[in-house]
Design a protein around this motif. Structure first.
Motif, PDB file in Angstrom:
ATOM      1  N   GLY A 175       9.066  12.251 -13.972  1.00 35.68           N
ATOM      2  CA  GLY A 175      10.613  12.566 -13.872  1.00 35.68           C
ATOM      3  C   GLY A 175      11.071  12.534 -12.472  1.00 35.68           C
ATOM      4  O   GLY A 175      12.271  13.086 -12.155  1.00 35.68           O
ATOM      5  N   ILE A 176      10.323  12.137 -11.259  1.00 41.88           N
ATOM      6  CA  ILE A 176      10.865  11.933  -9.776  1.00 41.88           C
ATOM      7  C   ILE A 176      11.445  10.833  -9.667  1.00 41.88           C
ATOM      8  O   ILE A 176      10.926   9.722  -9.947  1.00 41.88           O
ATOM      9  N   VAL A 177      12.841  10.908  -9.265  1.00 45.27           N
ATOM     10  CA  VAL A 177      13.375   9.774  -8.999  1.00 45.27           C
ATOM     11  C   VAL A 177      13.692   9.876  -7.401  1.00 45.27           C
ATOM     12  O   VAL A 177      14.404  10.822  -6.966  1.00 45.27           O
ATOM     13  N   ALA A 229      12.508  12.791  -2.457  1.00 45.71           N
ATOM     14  CA  ALA A 229      13.281  13.198  -3.856  1.00 45.71           C
ATOM     15  C   ALA A 229      13.432  14.640  -3.750  1.00 45.71           C
ATOM     16  O   ALA A 229      12.819  15.281  -3.126  1.00 45.71           O
ATOM     17  N   GLN A 230      14.990  14.523  -3.710  1.00 45.47           N
ATOM     18  CA  GLN A 230      15.590  16.320  -3.552  1.00 45.47           C
ATOM     19  C   GLN A 230      14.848  16.611  -2.269  1.00 45.47           C
ATOM     20  O   GLN A 230      14.547  17.775  -2.185  1.00 45.47           O
ATOM     21  N   ARG A 265       0.829  -1.272   0.097  1.00 39.79           N
ATOM     22  CA  ARG A 265       0.081  -0.137   0.016  1.00 39.79           C
ATOM     23  C   ARG A 265       0.865   1.167  -0.160  1.00 39.79           C
ATOM     24  O   ARG A 265       2.113   1.355   0.716  1.00 39.79           O
ATOM     25  N   VAL A 266       0.731   2.249  -1.029  1.00 37.63           N
ATOM     26  CA  VAL A 266       1.385   3.446  -0.967  1.00 37.63           C
ATOM     27  C   VAL A 266       0.808   4.554  -1.263  1.00 37.63           C
ATOM     28  O   VAL A 266      -0.260   4.394  -2.173  1.00 37.63           O
ATOM     29  N   TRP A 267       1.150   5.645  -0.454  1.00 36.98           N
ATOM     30  CA  TRP A 267       0.467   6.878  -0.914  1.00 36.98           C
ATOM     31  C   TRP A 267       1.441   8.051  -1.530  1.00 36.98           C
ATOM     32  O   TRP A 267       2.625   8.110  -0.932  1.00 36.98           O
ATOM     33  N   LEU A 268       1.131   8.655  -2.293  1.00 37.17           N
ATOM     34  CA  LEU A 268       2.048   9.731  -2.829  1.00 37.17           C
ATOM     35  C   LEU A 268       1.204  11.021  -3.047  1.00 37.17           C
ATOM     36  O   LEU A 268      -0.233  10.945  -3.273  1.00 37.17           O
ATOM     37  N   PRO A 269       1.628  12.500  -2.956  1.00 35.95           N
ATOM     38  CA  PRO A 269       0.958  13.592  -3.241  1.00 35.95           C
ATOM     39  C   PRO A 269       0.396  13.500  -4.672  1.00 35.95           C
ATOM     40  O   PRO A 269       1.277  13.382  -5.711  1.00 35.95           O
ATOM     41  N   ALA A 270      -1.047  13.634  -4.627  1.00 35.87           N
ATOM     42  CA  ALA A 270      -1.561  13.632  -6.034  1.00 35.87           C
ATOM     43  C   ALA A 270      -1.078  14.742  -7.001  1.00 35.87           C
ATOM     44  O   ALA A 270      -1.132  14.322  -8.338  1.00 35.87           O
ATOM     45  N   THR A 271      -0.659  15.776  -6.545  1.00 35.42           N
ATOM     46  CA  THR A 271      -0.097  16.933  -7.316  1.00 35.42           C
ATOM     47  C   THR A 271       0.975  16.466  -8.142  1.00 35.42           C
ATOM     48  O   THR A 271       1.357  16.949  -9.091  1.00 35.42           O
ATOM     49  N   LEU A 272       1.975  15.592  -7.406  1.00 35.12           N
ATOM     50  CA  LEU A 272       2.926  14.960  -8.301  1.00 35.12           C
ATOM     51  C   LEU A 272       2.831  13.741  -8.734  1.00 35.12           C
ATOM     52  O   LEU A 272       3.343  13.452 -10.014  1.00 35.12           O
TER      53      LEU A 272
END
Length: 257
Positions: free
Chosen positions: A175-177, A215-216, A145-152
């Motif tokens: 482009g996100i690493v 990332a960064q 299960r994973v969550w990420l900011p929707a804007t990204l």
């Protein structure tokens, strides 16, 4: 009848342990491992000596010995995951020579105030949520299960995660690493529902892996993965120069995924 050297410098239990290791590696116990009383008769030693030897074999991960049950040879893990390196579960399964696929159980945008706070975001911020049942071969390996900011991560809504890595899709579509992260790994007993989904044996625990990826210097991922403990192992390397150190309980293991 197997004889041990009595009156020598090496304790009987260590001699017994060494001989059992030899027999294990020769494949003699592939069908069944003898019980305590059988070993007492076979080696003409006390039950205490047998238990000391079996205790060491259990510590070394060579057998599984549970109270009230006959010892059995431990099954070698099918997948090994490197620690302290940039990796993904997808890559580890592929490296093990097993076909990898995922069943997507959810892929949508939702709000989750608790997870948003863990990502240093406002509680109302929309998050992309991906839930997959990961297969290695014909059997489930992990519930991810994973969550990420929707804007990204919104471009991931069009991705087919049946046979691909989240990190590959994230890099290719946004482009996100990920370049940094923290991780907490514990052995737990899964819930009845999780055990059913993962098809875990009744006596198997799972690895609970909680990971936050960045990332960064920006948090972009919060993940909770349950991995079957009967199919998976973590591995590490060490050297006299670099040493070998594990973080104590409650401290995140710094790794990137």
């Amino acid at each position: 009848m197997h004889k041990l050297e009595r009156g020598g410098g090496e304790p009987l239990w260590k001699q017994l342990q060494a001989d059992l290791v030899r027999r294990l590696r020769s494949g003699e116990f592939d069908n069944a491992f003898p019980g305590e009383l059988a070993l007492v008769d076979e080696y003409e030693v006390s039950r205490h000596t047998v238990r000391q030897a079996l205790g060491q074999l259990r510590t070394d991960g060579l057998i599984v010995a549970e109270r009230g049950r006959q010892p059995r040879v431990a099954t070698a893990p099918e997948i090994r995951q490197p620690m302290g390196a940039l990796y993904s579960l997808f890559s580890s399964v592929e490296a093990a020579g097993l076909p990898q696929r995922s069943v997507v159980r959810a892929l949508d945008v939702r709000a989750d105030g608790v997870v948003a706070a863990r990502l240093d975001l406002e509680e109302s911020i929309p998050l992309l949520y991906l839930e997959r049942l990961r297969y290695a071969g014909d059997e489930p390996l992990a519930l991810d299960r994973v969550w990420l900011p929707a804007t990204l991560a919104e471009p991931l809504l069009d991705a087919d995660f049946t046979h691909t890595s989240l990190y590959n899709e994230l890099a290719n579509r946004t482009g996100i690493v990920l370049d940094h992260g923290s991780e907490d790994i514990r052995a737990i007993n899964p819930s009845a529902a999780e055990r059913k989904v993962l098809r875990c044996p009744d006596d198997a625990a799972v690895f609970s892996i909680v990971r936050q990826g960045s990332a960064q210097n920006r948090s972009v991922e919060w993940r909770h993965t349950l991995v079957r403990g009967d199919r998976f192992a973590l591995s590490a390397s060490f050297s006299a120069h670099a040493g070998y150190r594990l973080a104590p309980s409650g401290t995140a293991l710094t790794q990137a995924w």
